[in-house]
Structure formats: C-alpha cells, structure tokens
Design a protein around this motif. Structure first.
Motif, PDB file in Angstrom:
ATOM      1  N   SER A  55       0.832  -1.199   0.000  1.00  0.00           N
ATOM      2  CA  SER A  55       0.000   0.000   0.000  1.00  0.00           C
ATOM      3  C   SER A  55       0.868   1.250   0.000  1.00  0.00           C
ATOM      4  N   ILE A  56       0.408   2.274  -0.708  1.00  0.00           N
ATOM      5  CA  ILE A  56       1.096   3.557  -0.775  1.00  0.00           C
ATOM      6  C   ILE A  56       0.183   4.620  -0.183  1.00  0.00           C
ATOM      7  N   ALA A  57       0.693   5.348   0.798  1.00  0.00           N
ATOM      8  CA  ALA A  57      -0.125   6.343   1.502  1.00  0.00           C
ATOM      9  C   ALA A  57      -0.118   7.683   0.774  1.00  0.00           C
ATOM     10  N   ILE A  58      -1.308   8.250   0.613  1.00  0.00           N
ATOM     11  CA  ILE A  58      -1.443   9.606   0.088  1.00  0.00           C
ATOM     12  C   ILE A  58      -1.340  10.564   1.269  1.00  0.00           C
ATOM     13  N   PRO A  59      -0.380  11.486   1.239  1.00  0.00           N
ATOM     14  CA  PRO A  59      -0.143  12.354   2.401  1.00  0.00           C
ATOM     15  C   PRO A  59      -1.377  13.152   2.802  1.00  0.00           C
ATOM     16  N   MET A 192       2.981  -5.719 -18.020  1.00  0.00           N
ATOM     17  CA  MET A 192       3.645  -6.032 -19.270  1.00  0.00           C
ATOM     18  C   MET A 192       3.934  -7.527 -19.237  1.00  0.00           C
ATOM     19  N   PRO A 193       3.530  -8.287 -20.259  1.00  0.00           N
ATOM     20  CA  PRO A 193       3.651  -9.747 -20.190  1.00  0.00           C
ATOM     21  C   PRO A 193       5.023 -10.249 -19.761  1.00  0.00           C
ATOM     22  N   ALA A 194       6.084  -9.670 -20.313  1.00  0.00           N
ATOM     23  CA  ALA A 194       7.429 -10.174 -20.003  1.00  0.00           C
ATOM     24  C   ALA A 194       7.871  -9.853 -18.577  1.00  0.00           C
ATOM     25  N   LEU A 195       7.278  -8.804 -17.987  1.00  0.00           N
ATOM     26  CA  LEU A 195       7.720  -8.350 -16.664  1.00  0.00           C
ATOM     27  C   LEU A 195       6.674  -8.573 -15.585  1.00  0.00           C
ATOM     28  N   GLY A 196       5.529  -9.108 -15.937  1.00  0.00           N
ATOM     29  CA  GLY A 196       4.494  -9.395 -14.953  1.00  0.00           C
ATOM     30  C   GLY A 196       3.628  -8.189 -14.667  1.00  0.00           C
ATOM     31  N   THR A 197       3.075  -8.143 -13.459  1.00  0.00           N
ATOM     32  CA  THR A 197       2.172  -7.064 -13.043  1.00  0.00           C
ATOM     33  C   THR A 197       2.641  -6.489 -11.712  1.00  0.00           C
ATOM     34  N   LEU A 198       2.732  -5.165 -11.670  1.00  0.00           N
ATOM     35  CA  LEU A 198       3.046  -4.452 -10.440  1.00  0.00           C
ATOM     36  C   LEU A 198       1.742  -3.859  -9.913  1.00  0.00           C
ATOM     37  N   THR A 199       1.357  -4.236  -8.708  1.00  0.00           N
ATOM     38  CA  THR A 199       0.091  -3.807  -8.121  1.00  0.00           C
ATOM     39  C   THR A 199       0.337  -3.056  -6.818  1.00  0.00           C
ATOM     40  N   ASN A 200      -0.279  -1.888  -6.706  1.00  0.00           N
ATOM     41  CA  ASN A 200      -0.225  -1.129  -5.456  1.00  0.00           C
ATOM     42  C   ASN A 200      -1.605  -0.514  -5.177  1.00  0.00           C
TER      43      ASN A 200
END
Length: 207
Positions: A55-59, A192-200
C-alpha cells in the motif's frame, strides 16, 4: 531472476517525446533558455520503495497523487544491464521540471517496485516495450517505449558520461506525459507480459 543487491534508483525526466513536447515552451524561458543536452535525472531514495502488492499512503492534505508507469534497467555493472523491472513512480502533482522537488517526489512509499526482474535477453527489445496501466480494473493509459527520446542503450551511454552506475543500481527509462491521478482507495496495476504485473493500493495517510 532475483535482485541480489539493490542500489540507488534514478528516475529520468523528459525521455518521452510527448513529455518533451509538452514542456518545450518552458524550456526556452529563463533560467534555462534551452532544452537540456544531457539526461535529466533524480533520485528515488530508499524511504520511497514499496514492494509489489504493498500500500502507498497519500499524504494528509493531498487529494490525489500522480502515478508514473515505467521500466527500469537493473545494472549488473557500470555498463552492463542485468535485466528490467516494472516501476510505479509516484509524485504529488506539481509544475516543476528539470529538478523535481524532494517534498513532492520523495515521500515515504512513493515508488512501487516490481518483484519480477527479467534478464535482458528474456525481456526483449526495450524499444517495443508496452505497459498497460489499469486503475480499479479500468485501462487508463498505455505507455509505448517506441516513443523514447533516448533508447535504453543511448540513455545508459549518456548517463555513463558523467556518473558511474554500480551493481544493483536502477535507472528508469522515463514516464510518459499525462500521468493518471489516483485517490485513496484506488488500486493500480501496471502490466507487461514479459515483466508481470506491479500492483499497489493507495490509502489515506494514517493520522
């Protein structure tokens, strides 16, 4: 492929043609009076790093943040690329360029880093990389790296003229213009298929 050593993470400004075109008028104004001749870099220090799925916090006081879908070169040595990894370069919206203010760019958690690093020969040609950015499952942006001003190889060569990168250092190829905005409760997927999925997932900063 796992990352044995993590070094410094560098972002790159104005390396997409759309971003460069959008800022063309400002570049010719004082105090710069001309477009940059060398790559314009900034640092995403360790306090900004957030793992895939984190999780990424919004200030507090900020209604939204801008996300920057990117791919970073992971260095094996000063001139050799070990592989590529997805990144979500988060910032508070601002009008500055050339030197992004630390208070907008380096808040805690403001860099999502993928956990899938693909070797250079497996990831393919960076010039044909294409990222899909989804917010709450809806496609919001497609980032095409065919629009880079400097290719990955040229960016690395130009940066290497004035600094030495070490093992584990990561150099982002840049972020396209018109970064999507997100608010607390939004879920961002960069894929991106070659690099997977980044989820936040974005959350409100704790009191």
């Amino acid at each position: 492929m796992s990352l044995v050593k993590r070094g410094t993470v560098y972002g790159t400004l104005m390396n997409f043609r759309g971003e460069l075109d959008a800022l063309a008028g400002k570049m010719n104004e004082a105090p710069y009076n001309a477009p940059p001749k060398a790559p314009v870099l900034y640092v995403k220090p360790a306090n900004t790093w957030t793992e895939n799925g984190g999780s990424i916090a919004i200030p507090a006081g900020a209604q939204e943040v801008a996300i920057g879908a990117s791919v970073a070169m992971v260095m094996k040595s000063a001139r050799e690329i070990a592989g590529f990894v997805l990144m979500n370069d988060v910032t508070l919206p601002h009008d500055s360029f050339y030197r992004p203010p630390v208070k907008f760019n380096c808040r805690d958690g403001f860099l999502g880093i993928g956990d899938r690093i693909r070797a250079r020969n497996e990831a393919g040609d960076p010039a044909v990389f294409k990222l899909e950015v989804r917010i709450n499952g809806e496609l919001k942006q497609t980032v095409r790296f065919s629009q880079l001003v400097r290719t990955a190889e040229q960016l690395l060569a130009d940066v290497s003229e004035f600094m030495t990168l070490g093992e584990g250092d990561m150099l982002m190829l840049g972020c396209d213009v018109e970064r999507p905005r997100v608010r607390a409760g939004d879920r961002v997927e960069i894929k991106m298929p070659a690099l997977g999925t980044l989820t936040n997932t974005f959350v409100a900063e704790a009191a």
